[in-house]
Design an enzyme around this catalytic site. Sequence first.
Site, PDB file in Angstrom:
ATOM      1  N   GLU A   1       1.378   8.845   7.199  1.00  0.00           N
ATOM      2  CA  GLU A   1       2.183   7.929   6.375  1.00  0.00           C
ATOM      3  C   GLU A   1       2.134   8.278   4.887  1.00  0.00           C
ATOM      4  OE1 GLU A   1       0.131   6.966   8.776  1.00  0.00           O
ATOM      5  OE2 GLU A   1       1.211   5.619  10.136  1.00  0.00           O
TER       6      GLU A   1
ATOM      7  N   PHE B   1      -4.751  -7.727  15.781  1.00  0.00           N
ATOM      8  CA  PHE B   1      -4.796  -6.270  15.927  1.00  0.00           C
ATOM      9  C   PHE B   1      -3.851  -5.614  14.912  1.00  0.00           C
ATOM     10  CE2 PHE B   1      -3.059  -2.392  18.070  1.00  0.00           C
ATOM     11  CZ  PHE B   1      -4.219  -1.626  17.944  1.00  0.00           C
ATOM     12  N   GLN B   2      -4.336  -4.649  14.212  1.00  0.00           N
ATOM     13  CA  GLN B   2      -3.577  -3.900  13.188  1.00  0.00           C
ATOM     14  C   GLN B   2      -3.004  -4.806  12.109  1.00  0.00           C
ATOM     15  OE1 GLN B   2      -0.911  -1.137  15.283  1.00  0.00           O
ATOM     16  NE2 GLN B   2      -2.542   0.381  15.145  1.00  0.00           N
TER      17      GLN B   2
ATOM     18  N   LYS C   1       6.610  -8.883  12.991  1.00  0.00           N
ATOM     19  CA  LYS C   1       7.319  -8.435  14.189  1.00  0.00           C
ATOM     20  C   LYS C   1       8.280  -9.510  14.721  1.00  0.00           C
ATOM     21  CE  LYS C   1       6.591  -6.239  18.616  1.00  0.00           C
ATOM     22  NZ  LYS C   1       5.855  -5.207  19.307  1.00  0.00           N
TER      23      LYS C   1
ATOM     24  N   MET D   1      -9.803  22.839 -11.163  1.00  0.00           N
ATOM     25  CA  MET D   1      -9.821  22.039 -12.390  1.00  0.00           C
ATOM     26  C   MET D   1     -11.173  21.350 -12.584  1.00  0.00           C
ATOM     27  SD  MET D   1      -8.305  21.367 -15.073  1.00  0.00           S
ATOM     28  CE  MET D   1      -6.540  21.307 -15.266  1.00  0.00           C
TER      29      MET D   1
END
Length: 571
Positions: free
Chosen positions: A49, A111-112, A161, A485
């Site tokens: 993602e 969940f999630q 949802k 760097m």
Amino acid sequence: MEHTGAEILLECLKREGVDVVFGFPGGAVIDIYDAIPRFPLRHVLVRHEQGAVHAADGYARASGKVGVALVTSGPGATNTVTGIANAYCDSIPMVVITGQVPTPLIGNDAFQEVDIVGITRPCTKHNYLVKDIDQLATVIREAFYLARSGRPGPVLIDLPKDVVQAKTKFVYPKTVKMRSYNPTIKPNKLQVKKAVDMFLAAERPLFYVGGGVISSDGSEELAWLARNLNIPVTATLMGLGAFPGDDPLFLGMLGMHGTYAANMAINNCDVMIAVGARFDDRVTGKLATFAPEAKIVHVDIDPTSIRKNVRVDVPVVADCREALKGFKELVRERLGEKDYKKANEPWVVRVQEWMKTHPLTYRTDTGCENEPDAGKIKPQYVVETIYEITRGDAIIATEVGQNQMWAAQFYKYNKPRTLLTSGGLGTMGYGFPAAIGAQLAFPDKLVVDIAGDGSIQMNIQELITAVCNNLPVKIVILNNNYLGMVRQWQELFYAKNYCATCMDAQPDFVALAKAYGAEGFRITEPEDVKPVLEEAFKLPKAVIVDVRVTKEENVYPMVPAGASLTEMLLV
Ligand SMILES: Cc1ncc(C[n+]2csc(CCOP(=O)(O)OP(=O)(O)O)c2C)c(N)n1
């Protein structure tokens, strides 16, 4: 007829002119994915993602349109946070759509489930949790308006949802009404006059420009003013491309790794016209000694940016292009008063003298006595060669670190939107997915990610995204076997204690490219740099070029953190 939340979302995207969405599915957004094939929308399946958000960001920077990413709830949402913060710091227009657990479960540790609205509150321009399907179309319309108007930025829409599954009539709001949000686009006439009076009276005026000039499409006005008045221009990292990099009035970047001429010009100018730049600490160095002799005009669309870091004599709150247009109109009227070009000539000569005496340069010996087997190729030479081959006609993305600074110093950006780089946040792993986004926006352009061997490994998984979407993005790794760097700082300020910066254990990048179905080249000799890059750039597929460069090369000039701009370490 009634439509589901998923259909309403996709219909709104269509009406907002969205043609590509970068995303990754999951349970909370599966209904949206179920509907996608019925809409004229290209969905690009990324592999992480973070890649989706950076790709949307690269698409936005290159095209000027709003980038869009779609992810699921929980880990899908949290994986976007870096990309959102990155876009926020650089004011990039973006809409991120996250799935959420059904509304009755919110707050139940479902969940999630994560509170992504809470998590992203400090790094979005605005965010929404949509609880009622009847609000959905309005929210999406507002989100796009907010993302692209005023000071652009990322907006997040969290979609439970059950809202996605619910049905209602589709009504697309004709206009956006937000009482509390009203960015000032046109400048105040009096302030414009004060600014123009000030820089026309100056003996040593200087433009200091940032990303705001690019995002407002203000480059033409800037060029007109600079050339008609003979005013030198320096740019921030984000501002590169706002003014042609090969123009004799252009001094290059200022600040920590800015040119000698730019930093000296800052130190000596009597009027500074700061446009769409925010006086970031990487630019100003020690604030107390920044531009000690200058009166400052500051143009910014975001009033909270003005006087945040420095004292300002004339604030101009406006869209940068509108402000520059306002300056131009007044200057036009006054051009006959005096020969401004001639009047500024001694200052331009002085500034150009600094460019001549201290050009951007690098040592051509390897400088690696302790490492006889180190590469012989100078990383700066690689960037110069990329410029030579492309004649500046490419979109360059960068990772973060030395590679980014060399890409800023040794490539000339002659047009806006040709450099995609993580300025404010400094996100390793940004460049490659951003290059994918840009290549989607411009399929026929050459898009090159100038990378470090550390950074490229942060989102290397997107190579398969490039391959399976036939995106011929080129990755040129300036492979120094170090997190260069950080190693540079360890060398200069931590007595060479190279703790955790050696990257000797590395994948075989050529084999890796091939494993993903891309092409791979390795360059170890200076004479191969040009021909191999030429060959790689011609290939109509994704390519990694692993260039073994000198290991302990440093980026110069360098202003140590917190020092004055005049305290530059030179080559
Ligand atoms: C995500 C992230 N983690 C850590 C850093 C700190 N950091 C800045 S530059 C740098 C080294 C980058 O190394 P590499 O990609 O190999 O590029 P080089 O400097 O060698 O060109 C690191 C670790 C960062 N900017 N971003």
